[in-house]
Design a protein around this motif. Sequence first.
Motif, PDB file in Angstrom:
ATOM      1  N   ASP A 131       0.807  -1.222   0.000  1.00 13.04           N
ATOM      2  CA  ASP A 131       0.000   0.000   0.000  1.00 13.04           C
ATOM      3  C   ASP A 131       0.841   1.273   0.000  1.00 13.04           C
ATOM      4  N   CYS A 132       1.907   1.317   0.836  1.00 14.95           N
ATOM      5  CA  CYS A 132       2.660   2.575   0.923  1.00 14.95           C
ATOM      6  C   CYS A 132       4.115   2.440   0.484  1.00 14.95           C
ATOM      7  N   SER A 189      -1.007  -1.476   7.088  1.00 17.07           N
ATOM      8  CA  SER A 189      -1.500  -2.460   6.126  1.00 17.07           C
ATOM      9  C   SER A 189      -0.953  -3.852   6.447  1.00 17.07           C
TER      10      SER A 189
END
Length: 113
Positions: free
Chosen positions: A75-76, A94
Amino acid sequence: MHEMGICDGILSAAIDAAERSGAKRINSIEVSIGELTEVIEDPLQFAFDVLRRGTIASDATLDVTFLPARSVCVDCGKEFDHGRFDAKCPSCGSLVARLIQGRELRIDAIDID
Ligand SMILES: [Zn+2]
């Protein structure tokens, strides 16, 4: 114990490589082992001590570097080290991460004469 089989693989590969280079003896073998392989150093060293006998590595040392499990957050994008069952991103929380290190079983260097 699975260290015996793993050590056998490491030692065979190292002896093969050393003999192809014309080595008469192996002084040391450096390996990197990911923590997710569940290899434990003491039984690995014990296996090495048994298996090296009668080979060109009979006086060799086995230098082990353990690599922590590391994932990258899908996600990041953050990379982080984590335990076996705990791959939660410390940045965004996440649980979706891709493993990038931790299953290695690699010979990094062989010192020969
Ligand atoms: Zn994240």
